[in-house]
Motif scaffolding. Sequence first.
Motif, PDB file in Angstrom:
ATOM      1  N   VAL A 382     100.987 111.744  79.719  1.00 51.58           N
ATOM      2  CA  VAL A 382     101.904 112.330  78.733  1.00 51.58           C
ATOM      3  C   VAL A 382     101.859 113.849  78.809  1.00 51.58           C
ATOM      4  CG1 VAL A 382     102.375 112.554  76.265  1.00 51.58           C
ATOM      5  CG2 VAL A 382     101.715 110.342  77.205  1.00 51.58           C
ATOM      6  N   THR A 384     101.252 115.763  81.358  1.00 53.24           N
ATOM      7  CA  THR A 384     101.903 116.271  82.571  1.00 53.24           C
ATOM      8  C   THR A 384     103.322 115.729  82.754  1.00 53.24           C
ATOM      9  OG1 THR A 384     100.886 114.463  83.840  1.00 53.24           O
ATOM     10  CG2 THR A 384      99.696 116.565  83.749  1.00 53.24           C
ATOM     11  N   LYS A 385     103.837 114.999  81.746  1.00 50.12           N
ATOM     12  CA  LYS A 385     105.190 114.420  81.783  1.00 50.12           C
ATOM     13  C   LYS A 385     105.355 113.362  82.870  1.00 50.12           C
ATOM     14  CE  LYS A 385     106.449 117.462  78.664  1.00 50.12           C
ATOM     15  NZ  LYS A 385     106.671 117.073  77.247  1.00 50.12           N
ATOM     16  N   LYS A 386     104.224 112.858  83.397  1.00 49.97           N
ATOM     17  CA  LYS A 386     104.311 111.820  84.424  1.00 49.97           C
ATOM     18  C   LYS A 386     104.736 110.477  83.830  1.00 49.97           C
ATOM     19  CE  LYS A 386     102.652 114.378  87.831  1.00 49.97           C
ATOM     20  NZ  LYS A 386     103.450 114.747  89.023  1.00 49.97           N
ATOM     21  N   ASN A 387     104.590 110.322  82.510  1.00 56.73           N
ATOM     22  CA  ASN A 387     105.030 109.081  81.882  1.00 56.73           C
ATOM     23  C   ASN A 387     106.542 108.915  81.965  1.00 56.73           C
ATOM     24  OD1 ASN A 387     105.212 111.325  80.080  1.00 56.73           O
ATOM     25  ND2 ASN A 387     105.607 109.897  78.405  1.00 56.73           N
ATOM     26  N   ILE A 388     107.268 110.027  82.132  1.00 59.56           N
ATOM     27  CA  ILE A 388     108.718 109.963  82.303  1.00 59.56           C
ATOM     28  C   ILE A 388     109.070 109.618  83.750  1.00 59.56           C
ATOM     29  CG2 ILE A 388     110.872 111.283  82.069  1.00 59.56           C
ATOM     30  CD1 ILE A 388     109.475 112.991  79.978  1.00 59.56           C
TER      31      ILE A 388
END
Length: 468
Positions: A382, A384-388
């Motif tokens: 979350v 590092t915005k890798k969940n997107i």
Amino acid sequence: MLNIHVGDHDSAHNKARIKCEALMNQEQHIQLAFFKQSKQVRNDYRIRLTASIDCIRLLLRQGLSFRGHDESENLENPVDESCDVSTKEQMSIVLRYVNNSGQANECFIGPEHVSSTIALSLKATIDKTFSKYNLSLSRLRGQGYDGATNIQGEFNGLKSLILKENPCAFYIHYFAHQLQLALVVVAKKNTLISNFFRLVADVVNIVRASSKRCDHLREKQANIVAKALENGEILSGRDLIKKLPFSVLVHYIDVPNMDDMFICRATRGRPQRQALEITYLHHFRVDLFYAVIDMQLQELNDRFSEANTELLLCVACLCPKDSFSAFDKKRLIQLAEFYPEDFSSVNLLTLDDQLETFIFNMCSNKEFEGLKGLGDLAEKLVMTKKNIIYPLVYKLLTLVLVLPIATATVERIFSTMNIVKDRLRNRMGDQWMNDSLVVYVEKEIFSNIDNEVIIQCYQNMKHRKELL
């Protein structure tokens, strides 16, 4: 037709609407005209109300009573005449979820009084609680309880009733209870262990029953330690840190030679005739240690179903320890297949591609080095915005995180219940105890609620003479 009915600004409809709005406006109420407040009066009222709220906050955080020890209904507290300190069955409900930051949280909903502990009664209570908070049982993805028979029954247990309604609500037997119940069963089955724990319990009860015996035991132990320090048999704290990693204190226990022959004795302590000639080493290793290990393995196998074992093995493949050394794409696809409501056949194909890219990205990204568990992985994704970028992988991770694996929160709640509702406050009702427990347990959330929010909620409960 509606526009004709409404008419212009001085029509009967608009006049009625204006009068209705004026009637509903508390500031224009007729009662306020008789009790018109000055600015100083309002400030004084706010100060008194804020002080009362601060006092209530202190009492709730400490689990203290509001009116001495009598909190019955005739003292204007919302309670009944129950005495459930020792007679009422309570079921504590905790919801586990993953928030927007990727953190797995456990939220205490409250205790629920159950008239019976049979599975149908518990299931009805859970349905009622879910309905009260507008929660859907179809969104449930895990359930965990202790090992009681009314819970884990294969056909009519509570977990089976929920699984029939929602097959994705996997039942996880709490690991702490797994080990505890297995040890209890082994202690009852093995005669030597059972006798040992019974002897220890008898000694503890005998010594604890008399303060003189406790003082005598402490004095004797202190003399033994002092004498051992004098003779150099043990080291003091400072010497212990500087020299050897540990030392042994002699407790005058006879330690047999493991190569000597073991004498098997009958029930009354007499040596058995025609007993097998075995050494002490064989007796302790085979007759005791191996036998107990076999019993424990059998008990744990009985408490872990094949589906749960497979589920947990698949979960381990997401662990980020040692640079994702346990990663296994096939098992993770198998894990997703356990949740057909969340992963369609198209999603499974997409997940296959995402896992390939995901593991390559994780192993080559220094930000994901040194992660210790699944919770750390979710928070880092979350952050590092890798969940997107990997939405299906993150969904799989959140499904794993909501599986209940420990009873720490529930056990703390039952301990708290003995603090909030003790023997002297046994007239506290269910709703009042529920509210007090929620505030006492969820102290952090309660502390973040501003006094102004509480004041407005209090103000809107009914019309009041003094308006803020």
